[in-house]
Design an enzyme around this catalytic site. Structure first.
Site, PDB file in Angstrom:
ATOM      1  N   LYS A 672      37.188  41.570  43.399  1.00  0.00           N
ATOM      2  CA  LYS A 672      37.497  40.158  42.628  1.00  0.00           C
ATOM      3  C   LYS A 672      38.517  39.404  43.414  1.00  0.00           C
ATOM      4  O   LYS A 672      39.681  40.027  43.774  1.00  0.00           O
ATOM      5  CB  LYS A 672      38.118  40.818  41.383  1.00  0.00           C
ATOM      6  CG  LYS A 672      37.136  41.981  40.647  1.00  0.00           C
ATOM      7  CD  LYS A 672      37.674  42.552  39.295  1.00  0.00           C
ATOM      8  CE  LYS A 672      38.721  43.494  40.005  1.00  0.00           C
ATOM      9  NZ  LYS A 672      39.094  44.417  38.729  1.00  0.00           N
ATOM     10  N   GLY A 713      40.410  42.993  34.061  1.00  0.00           N
ATOM     11  CA  GLY A 713      39.800  44.030  34.982  1.00  0.00           C
ATOM     12  C   GLY A 713      38.931  44.917  34.295  1.00  0.00           C
ATOM     13  O   GLY A 713      37.973  45.521  34.660  1.00  0.00           O
TER      14      GLY A 713
END
Length: 1000
Positions: A672, A713
Site C-alpha cells: 500500500k 488498512g
C-alpha cells in the site's frame, strides 16, 4: 449461399434482417426514460425503424406504464435527483414485470454521483449496456475494479477507440451476465463468450446529436422481439443504424439527420443482411461437439443424460464439495449435452426458468456454473461435518487417471511429479485420518489435494477427446456421494448448501469501532461475507489514541479459532495485529493445518504516527511462520521498511520491495503506497504483485482530504478476504476492495465523530448516515422513533377525505389537519382521491412542517412520487397499487411503508416485502370506499399473523374503536368520524378517548 444463411453459419441464431422484419411486424412499444436533449431525435428514429416510443416523464408513470410496454430504455443524460428517482422507479417496475431493459451510461465518468448511479443501476442487471469506449471502460472500472479501466477510462468523452475496450467489455459482460455494446469506428458487441465486430457506418453520423441515445432505444426495441436472443438483438440494432448511415451521407448535419431517418425507414431486411459487415470471434464460447477423429463414434444418449443431470444435481445439493468433484470430471462436450437438458437441471435445483441470480443460494449458483463449466471448479467450498475418506480416494483415483491421459506442456516434469505426489499424499492423509483428526482439518487436507490436482490439469497439454470417459467419471462421483449421504443423511447437521462465504478474523478489538475487528466485521458484511472473530487483544481507545490494552493468553486465542472453524467452517482467514510469538504459535497450531483457507495477513506493525507496535521477536515470528501460509499480505510502506530493513521510496522501490517480500513463500503481495511521499501528492497508488509470475497491477486513486482514515488498512484487508471467500480471483478481489475503501473514505468526509482521526463510513450506501438528517422530528430527541414504523404510535390514524370535509364544513385539508392534531391524532394520512398530483404535492408540502411540529408522521396515500418530493414520512399502498417490495426499494429504508391487507397471507407477504405496518379491513362497512368487510374476527387473524403493528380500517368511529383495540389492533384509521364533523378537534378527542379507555 445467400448472405442471411452465411450469417447464420457464422453463429448468429437470427440475422439482423430477420430481426428487423420481426420488429416491423410486431411494432413493439418501448418505454424510454430519455434526457430532454435526445428525446425528440430518439422518438423519431424509433418511429422510422418501425417501433413505437413511449416517452414517459413522471416518476409515478414510469413505474405504472411499464406493464404496457415490450421493453425499457434508460438514458443517464442530464441527470438530476428527480430523474434518477424516475429511472429507479422504471427499472424496479421493469424487473418486477420481467421486462427486458437497456442502460445507456451517458457520461458516467463525469462525477462520482453519476458514476455511483450507473453502478447501482448495473447492480440491477440490465440486459444490455450500450456506450462508447470511454464510458464502458469507466463503468467496468467502477464495477470490477479493473486496472485498465482506472488508467484509461474517462467516461465523459468519445475519443477512446472501441478497439481498446474489447477485452474490458468482454469481462464486464461476463461479470454482469449480459450483453455489452461498445460503439465507435467499429461497433463491438459481446456477451462474454462471443465477440461481434461490426464495421459498417460512416464517421459523419457522429455529427448527429443523440445518435447513440437513439441506438440504445432501438436496441431495446430489438431485444423486446428477440425471444431472449439479446446478442443478436444488439447486433441487429447496431447494424440497422450503421448501414442506414452509409446511404445517408450529406454535406451538413441537419440534412444528414433527415436522410439517415429516411434510410432507417426505407431499408429492407434483405438489404440490411446484404450490406452488413460482421466478424465473429467465438474463441471463448463453449466448444462444439465431437468431430471426426476425436471420438466421433461416441453419441450421447440424451435420456441417460437427463438421468445423469438429476443424479449430479442431487449429489451437489447433498454436499458442496461434490460440485467441484463432478466439475473436475466433466468435459466441454458433456457440458453441452447437459445444457441441452437445462430444464431438467433447473427443476432438480428447484430454480424457476428466467431466474434472477440474486435469488439463488450459493450451491444453486455454483452448481449451475458447474454445468456451464466456468472457473468455479477452482474454488473449493470447504465444509465441516463431512466424512471425507471415500470421497478423497475417489477424487485421487480420478485425478490420477485423467492426468495419465495428458502430458505437461508448461511445467517441468519434476515439478509436476512433486505436485502429483503431494496431492496423493494429502488425499491419503484425509483418508487415513479422516475419522480421528478434526473434521475441519480433514476437509482442509482433502481440499488442498483437490486444488493441486486442478493446478495439474490446468497445465496439461490437449487431453484426448473422450467424453464418454469424463461422463463415466462424473457418474461415478455422483453415485459415490449419493450413496454415502443417502445412507448417512443424519451426519450433516444443517443445510450445507446454504453456507455463505465465511471469513475468520484474528485481530485486536478497537473499543472506538473504527479499526480492528470492528472495522473487519463491517467490511465483511458490506462485501457480502459472514465474519467470525478470534480476539487477540482488547483495547481501550478512541479517535485520539489508545488508553489501555489487555492481551489474552495464547491458549485462549487458540480456543477461539478452533471453536469457530470446527463448527462454522471457513473460507478465508484474515489476521490483523498479532503482538507476540506466543500468539503466532497459537494461530499456527489452531489453523495452519487447514490448507484449504486462503490467508490474508495484514502485518499491523507500525502506527499511523510511525510508532512500532510489536517487538522484533513478534515481527520475526510473523515473517517466518505466518507469511509462508499467506495467500496475500497487505503491508503499508512503513511496515515494508520494517520487514526489509531499508527505506522504500517511489514506484520502482515499491516493486522491488514487493518482490523481496514475496520471497518468503507468499503468493501475492499488496504493497500500500499511501505513505509514499515520492508519489504524486494528489494520488495514492497500491501495488499488487504476483510472486510466481512477477506480474504487477497498480491501483491508483485520488487522495481524499479527510481525517476519517482510522481503520483503512483493516477495512481493505477484510474486504479483500470477503471477496476471496466469494470465489473472486485475486486481482478482482483487490480491485473491488480498493474501490470500496475509497468510497468509504469519501462517504465519511462529512462525519463528525471524535476529535482525532475518525472512522470510515462502511455503510456509505446509506446516505442518511453521513449527511445532515433530512427529517428533524420533534420526538423528544428520539429521531430513531421515525426510522421504522414499529415505534410509531398508530393509536389514532386520521385519513383525510375531501368529500367528508365538504359535507362537514371543516374548511381546507390543512386547516382540518391542524384541528385534528390539536385533538390528539397520532398519525396523519393525506388522501386526495379527486385531486391531481400537483395539488396533492402542494398540500403535502404545507402539511409536512405542521405535522413535524406536532411530532406526528405524515403518510401519503398511494403516491410515492409525492411522498418523496414533499419529504413526507412514508407512504401507504393498497393491493392494487405498486407492489410493496418495489415501494420499499423506491422509498429507501428510513421511510414508513404501510400496506392494506385483508388476510394473514397478504400481511405476511407485505411484511416480508418491507411493510412497517398493516392496514386491515374493512372491519365494518364504510361509505368512503367500496370494500369487503372482514369483521373483528378477520382483523384478529391478521393481528395474530403479523409481526408489525396492525391498524384497523373501515367504518371506525368513537363508538366501536375500543372493539378494534380489544381485537389486538395497534390503532384505528378514522376518516368520516373525524373529518365529516363540524368540530374536527372534538371528534378527534372522542376517538382518542375511546382508544385510550380500551387500553386501561
Amino acid at each position: 449461399m445467400e448472405k442471411g444463411g452465411a450469417l447464420r453459419e457464422m453463429g448468429l441464431r437470427l440475422t439482423p434482417g430477420e430481426l428487423l422484419a420481426r420488429l416491423r411486424e410486431k411494432g413493439p412499444l418501448v418505454q424510454c426514460v430519455q434526457n430532454t436533449v435526445a428525446m425528440d431525435i430518439s422518438a423519431n428514429a424509433m418511429v422510422s425503424v418501425g417501433a413505437s416510443p413511449a416517452m414517459v416523464c413522471s416518476t409515478m408513470e414510469s413505474s405504472e406504464f411499464i406493464m404496457h410496454v415490450t421493453a425499457l430504455s434508460v438514458n443517464m443524460g442530464t441527470l438530476s435527483r428527480s430523474r434518477l428517482m424516475q429511472i429507479t422507479a422504471a427499472v424496479v417496475s421493469a424487473k418486477s414485470h420481467n421486462k427486458p431493459w437497456v442502460l445507456d451510461p451517458v457520461g458516467c465518468g463525469g462525477s462520482p454521483y453519476r458514476l455511483d448511479a450507473c453502478r447501482n443501476l448495473c447492480d440491477e442487471r440490465p440486459n444490455v449496456v450500450r456506450g462508447n469506449a470511454s464510458e464502458i471502460i469507466t463503468l467496468a472500472g467502477a464495477m470490477m475494479g479493473s486496472e485498465e479501466s482506472r488508467v484509461s477510462g474517462k467516461g465523459v468523452d468519445s475519443t477512446e477507440s472501441s478497439h481498446n475496450a474489447v477485452l474490458i467489455a468482454k469481462k464486464l459482460a461476463k461479470f454482469l451476465g449480459n450483453v455489452i455494446v461498445v460503439t465507435g469506428e467499429v461497433d463491438i458487441i459481446t456477451d462474454g463468450n462471443t465477440i461481434v465486430k461490426l464495421s459498417n457506418g460512416v464517421p459523419e453520423v457522429a455529427k448527429i446529436i443523440a445518435v447513440g441515445c437513439s441506438l440504445s432505444c432501438i436496441v431495446a426495441a430489438m431485444i423486446g422481439v428477440s425471444d431472449g436472443m439479446h446478442l443478436e438483438a444488439a447486433v441487429a440494432a447496431c447494424a440497422v443504424v450503421a448501414v442506414s448511415s452509409e446511404g445517408a451521407t450529406c454535406s451538413t448535419p441537419g440534412s444528414l439527420r433527415v436522410h439517415w431517418m429516411d434510410r432507417l425507414n426505407m431499408i429492407t431486411p434483405e438489404q440490411l443482411d446484404e450490406a452488413v459487415n460482421i466478424e465473429l470471434d467465438t474463441s471463448s464460447a463453449p466448444k462444439p461437439g465431437p468431430k471426426a477423429g476425436l471420438g466421433a463414434s461416441f453419441a450421447l444418449d440424451m435420456r441417460k443424460v437427463q438421468e445423469d443431470c438429476k443424479d449430479m444435481v442431487e449429489a451437489c445439493l447433498m454436499h458442496p464439495v461434490s460440485v467441484f468433484l463432478i466439475a473436475g470430471t466433466v468435459e466441454q462436450d458433456v457440458a453441452s449435452a447437459f445444457q441441452a437438458n437445462m430444464g431438467t437441471i433447473l427443476s432438480a435445483l428447484q430454480v424457476r426458468p428466467g431466474f434472477n441470480q440474486a435469488e439463488l443460494t450459493p450451491t444453486q449458483r455454483t452448481t449451475l456454473r458447474m454445468f456451464d463449466l466456468l472457473d468455479s471448479c477452482k474454488r473449493v467450498s470447504g465444509a465441516a461435518h463431512i466424512m471425507l475418506s471415500a470421497v478423497a480416494v475417489v477424487q485421487a483415483a480420478m485425478a490420477s487417471a485423467r492426468w495419465a491421459e495428458g502430458g505437461a506442456a508448461d511445467e517441468d516434469q519434476a515439478s509436476v511429479a512433486r505436485k502429483e505426489e503431494e496431492a496423493k499424499r494429502l488425499a491419503r492423509v484425509s483418508e487415513s485420518q479422516g475419522k480421528t483428526m478434526p473434521h475441519h482439518h480433514a476437509v482442509a487436507y482433502f481440499s488442498r489435494a483437490l486444488e493441486l490436482q486442478l493446478e495439474l490439469l490446468d497445465n496439461t497439454g490437449p487431453i484426448p477427446h473422450r467424453p464418454e470417459a469424463y461422463l463415466k467419471g462424473a457418474r461415478f462421483v455422483a453415485s459415490s456421494i449419493k450413496s454415502k449421504y443417502a445412507t448417512n443423511a443424519g451426519s450433516v447437521p444443517r443445510a450445507l448448501n446454504k453456507l455463505p462465504p465465511r471469513v475468520l478474523i484474528i485481530a485486536g478489538s478497537d473499543s472506538g469501532g473504527a479499526a480492528g475487528i470492528q472495522a473487519d466485521i463491517k467490511a465483511c458484511e458490506a462485501m457480502g461475507a459472514y465474519s467470525m472473530t478470534a480476539v487477540s487483544a482488547l483495547t481501550a481507545q478512541n479517535s485520539l489514541g489508545v488508553q489501555g490494552v489487555w492481551v489474552p493468553q495464547g491458549d485462549f486465542l487458540e480456543k477461539q479459532i478452533t471453536s469457530c472453524i470446527s463448527d462454522f467452517g471457513c473460507d478465508v482467514i484474515k489476521t490483523g495485529m498479532i503482538s507476540s510469538p506466543e500468539h503466532v504459535a497459537a494461530i499456527c497450531a489452531a489453523a495452519a493445518p487447514c490448507e484449504l483457507y486462503k490467508w490474508v495477513v495484514d502485518p499491523v506493525m507500525v502506527s499511523t504516527s510511525g510508532h512500532t507496535l510489536v517487538d522484533m521477536e513478534a515481527v520475526a515470528a510473523i515473517k517466518d511462520k505466518l507469511f509462508p501460509l499467506a495467500w496475500l499480505i497487505t503491508p503499508n510502506i512503513p511496515e515494508a521498511q520494517l520487514l526489509l530493513g531499508r527505506k522504500v521510496d517511489g514506484k520502482a522501490a515499491m516493486a522491488m520491495a514487493a518482490k523481496h517480500l514475496g520471497d518468503t513463500g507468499i503468493k501475492w503481495v499488496l504493497l500500500k503506497g499511501g505513505h509514499n511521499e515520492d508519489l504524486c501528492s494528489g494520488e495514492s497508488a497500491d501495488l499488487l504483485y504476483e510472486t510466481q509470475t512477477g506480474k504487477q497491477t497498480w491501483f491508483s486513486n485520488k487522495r481524499i482530504d479527510s481525517k476519517n482514515t482510522h481503520g483503512t488498512g483493516c477495512t481493505l484487508a477484510s474486504a479483500i478476504a470477503a471477496n476471496l471467500a466469494q470465489g473472486m480471483d485475486t486481482v478482482e478481489a483487490v480491485g473491488r476492495a480498493n474501490a470500496f475503501v475509497w468510497d468509504a473514505i469519501r462517504g465519511s468526509s462529512r462525519l463528525r465523530l471524535g476529535g482525532g482521526h475518525g472512522p470510515l463510513h462502511h455503510a456509505f450506501r446509506n446516505p442518511d448516515w453521513s449527511l445532515p438528517h433530512p427529517r428533524k422530528m420533534a420526538f423528544s430527541s428520539q429521531e430513531e422513533q421515525m426510522h421504522r414504523g414499529k415505534s410509531v404510535d398508530y393509536s389514532v390514524y386520521a385519513v383525510t377525505d375531501e368529500d367528508c370535509l365538504e359535507e362537514g364544513g371543516g374548511g381546507s385539508i390543512v386547516q382540518a389537519v391542524e384541528k385534528a392534531l390539536q385533538g390528539g391524532v397520532t398519525v396523519v394520512q393525506l388522501r386526495m382521491k379527486d385531486s391531481g398530483g400537483a395539488d396533492m404535492l402542494r398540500t403535502a408540502k404545507e402539511l409536512v412542517p405542521i405535522c413535524r411540529a406536532a411530532g406526528v408522521p405524515l403518510i401519503i396515500n398511494d403516491r410515492i412520487d409525492v411522498a418523496i418530493a414533499a419529504d413526507a414520512d412514508g407512504v401507504h399502498v393498497g393491493q392494487q397499487d405498486m407492489p410493496a417490495a418495489d415501494a420499499r426499494r423506491l422509498l429507501g429504508k428510513n421511510k414508513i411503508l404501510g400496506v392494506s391487507c385483508k388476510t394473514p397471507e397478504l400481511a405476511d407477504q407485505a411484511i416480508r416485502d418491507g411493510a412497517d405496518y398493516i392496514g386491515s379491513g374493512a372491519v365494518w362497512g364504510t361509505n368512503t370506499k367500496d370494500t369487503t368487510v372482514i369483521g373483528l374476527e378477520g382483523l384478529s387473524l391478521v393481528v395474530k399473523a403479523s409481526s408489525v403493528p396492525v391498524v384497523a380500517i373501515g367504518g371506525v368511529s368513537e363508538k366501536n374503536a375500543a372493539e378494534a383495540i380489544a381485537a389486538g389492533a395497534a390503532g384505528v384509521a378514522v376518516v368520516s368520524a373525524i373529518f365529516k364533523k363540524k368540530d374536527v378537534k372534538s371528534a378527534a378527542v372522542a376517538v382518542a378517548t375511546s382508544v385510550s379507555s380500551a387500553r386501561q
